[in-house]
Each structure stands twice: as structure tokens, then as C-alpha cells.
Design an enzyme around this catalytic site. Structure first.
Site, PDB file in Angstrom:
ATOM      1  N   ALA A  82     -49.416  34.365  49.076  1.00 62.29           N
ATOM      2  CA  ALA A  82     -48.480  33.291  48.724  1.00 62.29           C
ATOM      3  C   ALA A  82     -47.054  33.670  49.123  1.00 62.29           C
ATOM      4  O   ALA A  82     -46.276  32.821  49.574  1.00 62.29           O
ATOM      5  CB  ALA A  82     -48.561  33.000  47.225  1.00 62.29           C
ATOM      6  N   GLY A 111     -48.135  39.348  48.485  1.00 72.92           N
ATOM      7  CA  GLY A 111     -49.470  38.854  48.830  1.00 72.92           C
ATOM      8  C   GLY A 111     -49.420  37.636  49.733  1.00 72.92           C
ATOM      9  O   GLY A 111     -48.400  37.354  50.387  1.00 72.92           O
ATOM     10  N   LYS A 171     -56.334  35.048  50.889  1.00 80.38           N
ATOM     11  CA  LYS A 171     -55.593  34.224  51.854  1.00 80.38           C
ATOM     12  C   LYS A 171     -55.248  34.960  53.150  1.00 80.38           C
ATOM     13  O   LYS A 171     -55.084  34.327  54.190  1.00 80.38           O
ATOM     14  CB  LYS A 171     -54.300  33.708  51.218  1.00 80.38           C
ATOM     15  CG  LYS A 171     -54.577  32.646  50.183  1.00 80.38           C
ATOM     16  CD  LYS A 171     -53.321  32.099  49.561  1.00 80.38           C
ATOM     17  CE  LYS A 171     -53.731  31.108  48.480  1.00 80.38           C
ATOM     18  NZ  LYS A 171     -52.626  30.398  47.895  1.00 80.38           N
ATOM     19  N   LEU A 219     -45.034  30.604  40.761  1.00 87.59           N
ATOM     20  CA  LEU A 219     -46.095  29.868  41.471  1.00 87.59           C
ATOM     21  C   LEU A 219     -47.305  29.622  40.573  1.00 87.59           C
ATOM     22  O   LEU A 219     -48.130  28.765  40.857  1.00 87.59           O
ATOM     23  CB  LEU A 219     -46.537  30.624  42.733  1.00 87.59           C
ATOM     24  CG  LEU A 219     -45.507  30.884  43.827  1.00 87.59           C
ATOM     25  CD1 LEU A 219     -46.221  31.194  45.139  1.00 87.59           C
ATOM     26  CD2 LEU A 219     -44.534  29.750  44.024  1.00 87.59           C
TER      27      LEU A 219
HETATM   28  P1  NAP Z   1     -52.532  37.850  46.374  1.00 88.55           P
HETATM   29  O1  NAP Z   1     -52.650  37.646  47.838  1.00 88.55           O
HETATM   30  O2  NAP Z   1     -53.591  38.597  45.663  1.00 88.55           O
HETATM   31  O3  NAP Z   1     -51.123  38.586  46.156  1.00 88.55           O
HETATM   32  C1  NAP Z   1     -50.513  38.748  44.937  1.00 88.55           C
HETATM   33  C2  NAP Z   1     -49.521  39.902  45.040  1.00 88.55           C
HETATM   34  O4  NAP Z   1     -48.981  40.084  43.742  1.00 88.55           O
HETATM   35  C3  NAP Z   1     -50.176  41.223  45.411  1.00 88.55           C
HETATM   36  O5  NAP Z   1     -50.207  41.409  46.788  1.00 88.55           O
HETATM   37  C4  NAP Z   1     -49.307  42.233  44.694  1.00 88.55           C
HETATM   38  O6  NAP Z   1     -48.165  42.523  45.478  1.00 88.55           O
HETATM   39  C5  NAP Z   1     -48.812  41.474  43.479  1.00 88.55           C
HETATM   40  N1  NAP Z   1     -49.599  41.790  42.291  1.00 88.55           N
HETATM   41  C6  NAP Z   1     -50.948  41.650  42.111  1.00 88.55           C
HETATM   42  N2  NAP Z   1     -51.288  42.032  40.871  1.00 88.55           N
HETATM   43  C7  NAP Z   1     -50.142  42.414  40.263  1.00 88.55           C
HETATM   44  C8  NAP Z   1     -49.840  42.920  38.966  1.00 88.55           C
HETATM   45  N3  NAP Z   1     -50.791  43.098  38.059  1.00 88.55           N
HETATM   46  N4  NAP Z   1     -48.558  43.215  38.689  1.00 88.55           N
HETATM   47  C9  NAP Z   1     -47.581  43.038  39.620  1.00 88.55           C
HETATM   48  N5  NAP Z   1     -47.818  42.560  40.853  1.00 88.55           N
HETATM   49  C10 NAP Z   1     -49.073  42.261  41.158  1.00 88.55           C
HETATM   50  O7  NAP Z   1     -52.360  36.465  45.615  1.00 88.55           O
HETATM   51  P2  NAP Z   1     -51.632  35.145  46.161  1.00 88.55           P
HETATM   52  O8  NAP Z   1     -52.611  34.297  46.816  1.00 88.55           O
HETATM   53  O9  NAP Z   1     -50.403  35.569  46.886  1.00 88.55           O
HETATM   54  O10 NAP Z   1     -51.241  34.408  44.778  1.00 88.55           O
HETATM   55  C11 NAP Z   1     -50.233  34.924  43.937  1.00 88.55           C
HETATM   56  C12 NAP Z   1     -50.019  33.969  42.757  1.00 88.55           C
HETATM   57  O11 NAP Z   1     -49.489  32.733  43.221  1.00 88.55           O
HETATM   58  C13 NAP Z   1     -51.308  33.633  41.994  1.00 88.55           C
HETATM   59  O12 NAP Z   1     -51.016  33.536  40.633  1.00 88.55           O
HETATM   60  C14 NAP Z   1     -51.680  32.267  42.537  1.00 88.55           C
HETATM   61  O13 NAP Z   1     -52.435  31.500  41.620  1.00 88.55           O
HETATM   62  C15 NAP Z   1     -50.292  31.656  42.748  1.00 88.55           C
HETATM   63  N6  NAP Z   1     -50.290  30.584  43.768  1.00 88.55           N
HETATM   64  C16 NAP Z   1     -50.026  29.316  43.366  1.00 88.55           C
HETATM   65  C17 NAP Z   1     -49.980  28.295  44.298  1.00 88.55           C
HETATM   66  C18 NAP Z   1     -49.667  26.891  43.872  1.00 88.55           C
HETATM   67  O14 NAP Z   1     -49.987  25.957  44.600  1.00 88.55           O
HETATM   68  N7  NAP Z   1     -49.012  26.717  42.741  1.00 88.55           N
HETATM   69  C19 NAP Z   1     -50.221  28.566  45.647  1.00 88.55           C
HETATM   70  C20 NAP Z   1     -50.469  29.865  46.017  1.00 88.55           C
HETATM   71  C21 NAP Z   1     -50.507  30.880  45.067  1.00 88.55           C
HETATM   72  P3  NAP Z   1     -47.587  44.023  45.575  1.00 88.55           P
HETATM   73  O15 NAP Z   1     -48.777  44.894  45.803  1.00 88.55           O
HETATM   74  O16 NAP Z   1     -46.668  43.916  46.720  1.00 88.55           O
HETATM   75  O17 NAP Z   1     -46.887  44.343  44.301  1.00 88.55           O
END
Ligand code: NAP
EC number: 1.1.1.25
Length: 287
Positions: free
Chosen positions: A141, A139, A77, A222
Site C-alpha cells: 500500500a 509494504g 500485493k 488506510l
Molecule cells: P503489506 O504489504 O503487508 O505491508 C504492510 C507494511 O507494514 C509492512 O511491509 C511493514 O513495513 C509494516 N508492518 C507490518 N506489520 C507491522 C507491525 N506489526 N508493526 C509495524 N509495522 C508493520 O500490507 P499492505 O497491503 O501494504 O497493507 C497495509 C495496510 O493498509 C493494511 O491494514 C491494509 O488493510 C490497508 N490498506 C487499505 C486499503 C484501503 O482501500 N483502505 C488499501 C490498501 C491497503 P516495514 O517492514 O517497512 O515496517
């Protein structure tokens, strides 16, 4: 692939999709099928798994495939913004794009997660004024969630990250904490999981231990697959008001369809889509 059309071969069937690294968990094809059926949009929604070093080439390919638009998910994203021809002012402010419209071989980026998150909070009847929120993960979201909370009267936000230095660079005006410090955040009202921790198939993990979750009144995850993550199970057991990300998913998908088709969809449609999604989920244990 999910298609809504009497005649799939006909040229008025529009192509949509989702790009992300791993998409086995995605409920988006089902949600978009429900929306297209409800609104009489003839379309197909494909899943495009894109490898980490192939994002720019994948976008280039999509531009030339006569696709109307795609959603963008984890982990692209933020990164995707550099490959777009234009990014909306809102998405630039948020710092993440989850919806791309293709017009005349150009790619335009938008953010509808912001709206989906707001619709979910409305559904939960959460009044943000005087509230303090802890966000887990820095991240794409998290960008949308932070922007929405700030725009809608939150009193204070703290962000918990595995990488404090990098989070401090991106979220300059927030208090940034490591996971080992999360127990100190006792005066906060809500905890919002913006990490993929606990998402299918790794469902046996939780970003923080149950005693920390017990410090809050509201828990929002989320993640929508599984419908109850370990994080939400602990929250329920501790008596918090809790919600998963399915309503947000429905809300952001409705907004994406508005952008792709240049239409206005009544607010009540997200409610109907959500209700049908829950029904579908009960029937289909995969989600
Ligand atoms: P992203 O850009 O990859 O970011 C996720 C963040 O979570 C990373 O930057 C990292 O932050 C942290 N992280 C990643 N792996 C981890 C782990 N194993 N343990 C702890 N922290 C971890 O992903 P995103 O797009 O933000 O999405 C995040 C989540 O939200 C996903 O599960 C996605 O499916 C969900 N989501 C849902 C909706 C919906 O409509 N319901 C919309 C958007 C996103 P740090 O490095 O700062 O720790």
C-alpha cells in the site's frame, strides 16, 4: 460470499473475489455487493484465504475457474506480480498489484489503490502542494501512496520502517527512518499509516505514540476496520484532520469493477458507495 443475482445458478452471474492471507476483517464483499447492485452487475464476490507458500498455485487455480477478477490484499500485493502474465505499466511503476483480471486463462495485474487513495485525498480537500508527508510502513500500500503523492506535487516524503535497509533498497529517493527516529520529523504536515498496526482484531496497538501524532496537521489511516483505530483516536484527540481508509476502499473497488467489466463508472458513484457503506457499517457492528 456475497452474491447479487436474481438467479444465482445462471451462467451470466460473474465471479469475483479477494485473495489475501487473513480476510476475516474484509469489507470488500459488502462494498462490491453495493456496487454490483447499483450498476446492475450480476455477480458473486468470494473471499479466498491463501497460505503464504501457496500463492502461485492459488493463482493457477483461479485462472482455470472462470473467474472475472480478484482483488489482492495483505501481504501479497508485491509478491503476486511475479505470477502474473502481464502487469500494467502503471502497476509496474507503483510496484504493487491490487486488482487482477482473468481473460482466456491469463492473469493481468493492475493497481487501483492509487486511484482510491487520490479520491480519498480529494474528499478530504487536501492540497498536496508544499506539503510534507510521513509514511509508516514499506509494504504494497505504501508503494501506491508514495507514487500518488509524488505524482501530485508533494514537497517531501519520509518513510518510517522497522527494517531501514530493506526500505532503502525499495524507496531509494526517500528519507528512511526507524521508529525510534520518528519524533525527529517535526516539520512534516501529514502522517499516513500504511501498516496493518491497529487493524481488527489487534485493535489495541498504534504504530507510533500519541505525542508523535500530535506533531502533524493531518492523519490518514488506510485501515478501515475498525472505523476509528487507536491511531485515529489519538489524532482526533490532538485536533488533527483525520480520515480512515473506507473512502479509499470504495474508490479502489469502483475502479476494479471498471476494469473487470470494461465500463466507465461516474466519479459520483464512489460517493454513493461510501455513504451506503457507512450506513451498512452503522447497522452491522461487525465492521
Ligand atoms: P503489506 O504489504 O503487508 O505491508 C504492510 C507494511 O507494514 C509492512 O511491509 C511493514 O513495513 C509494516 N508492518 C507490518 N506489520 C507491522 C507491525 N506489526 N508493526 C509495524 N509495522 C508493520 O500490507 P499492505 O497491503 O501494504 O497493507 C497495509 C495496510 O493498509 C493494511 O491494514 C491494509 O488493510 C490497508 N490498506 C487499505 C486499503 C484501503 O482501500 N483502505 C488499501 C490498501 C491497503 P516495514 O517492514 O517497512 O515496517
Amino acid at each position: 460470499m456475497s452474491c447479487i443475482s436474481d438467479a444465482p445458478e445462471s451462467s451470466d452471474v460473474k465471479l469475483y473475489g479477494l485473495i489475501g492471507e487473513k480476510l476475516g476483517h474484509s469489507f470488500s464483499p459488502a462494498i462490491h455487493s453495493i456496487i454490483m447492485q447499483k450498476l446492475g452487475i450480476k455477480g458473486c464476490y468470494h473471499l479466498f484465504e491463501v497460505e503464504r507458500d501457496s500463492l502461485s498455485r492459488a493463482l493457477d487455480g483461479l485462472k482455470h475457474l472462470n473467474i472475472k477478477g480478484v482483488n489482492v490484499t495483505i501481504p501479497y500485493k508485491v509478491e503476486v506480480m511475479e505470477y502474473l502474465d502481464e502487469v500494467s505499466r502503471e502497476a509496474k511503476g507503483i510496484g504493487a498489484v491490487n486488482t487482477i483480471c482473468f481473460r482466456e486463462k491469463k492473469a493481468y495485474g493492475f493497481n487501483t489503490d492509487y486511484y482510491g487513495f487520490g479520491m480519498m485525498l480529494d474528499k478530504m480537500n487536501v492540497d498536496l502542494h508544499h506539503k510534507k508527508a510521513v509514511i509508516l510502513g514499506a509494504g504494497g500500500a505504501a508503494n501506491s501512496v508514495v507514487r500518488y503523492l509524488k505524482d501530485n506535487g508533494i514537497k517531501e516524503i519520509a518513510l518510517v520502517s522497522r527494517n531501514k535497509d530493506s526500505a532503502k533498497c525499495r524507496f531509494k529517493d526517500l528519507g528512511i527512518y526507524g521508529y525510534e527516529e520518528a519524533g525527529l520529523l517535526r516539520s512534516f504536515d501529514m502522517i499516513i499509516n500504511c501498516t496493518p498496526c491497529g487493524m481488527h482484531p489487534d485493535i489495541d496497538v498504534c504504530p507510533v505514540p500519541p505525542d508523535i501524532i500530535g506533531n502533524f496537521s493531518y492523519a490518514i489511516d488506510l485501515i478501515y476496520n475498525p472505523s476509528e483505530t487507536l491511531f485515529l483516536k489519538y489524532a482526533r484527540e490532538k485536533g488533527l484532520t483525520a480520515a480512515n481508509g473506507l473512502y479509499m476502499l470504495a474508490g479502489q473497488a469502483v475502479k476494479s469493477q471498471e476494469l473487470w467489466n470494461d465500463i466507465d463508472i461516474p466519479g459520483s458513484t464512489a460517493d454513493e458507495i461510501y455513504a451506503q457503506s457507512v450506513e451498512l457499517r452503522v447497522k452491522n457492528s461487525r465492521f
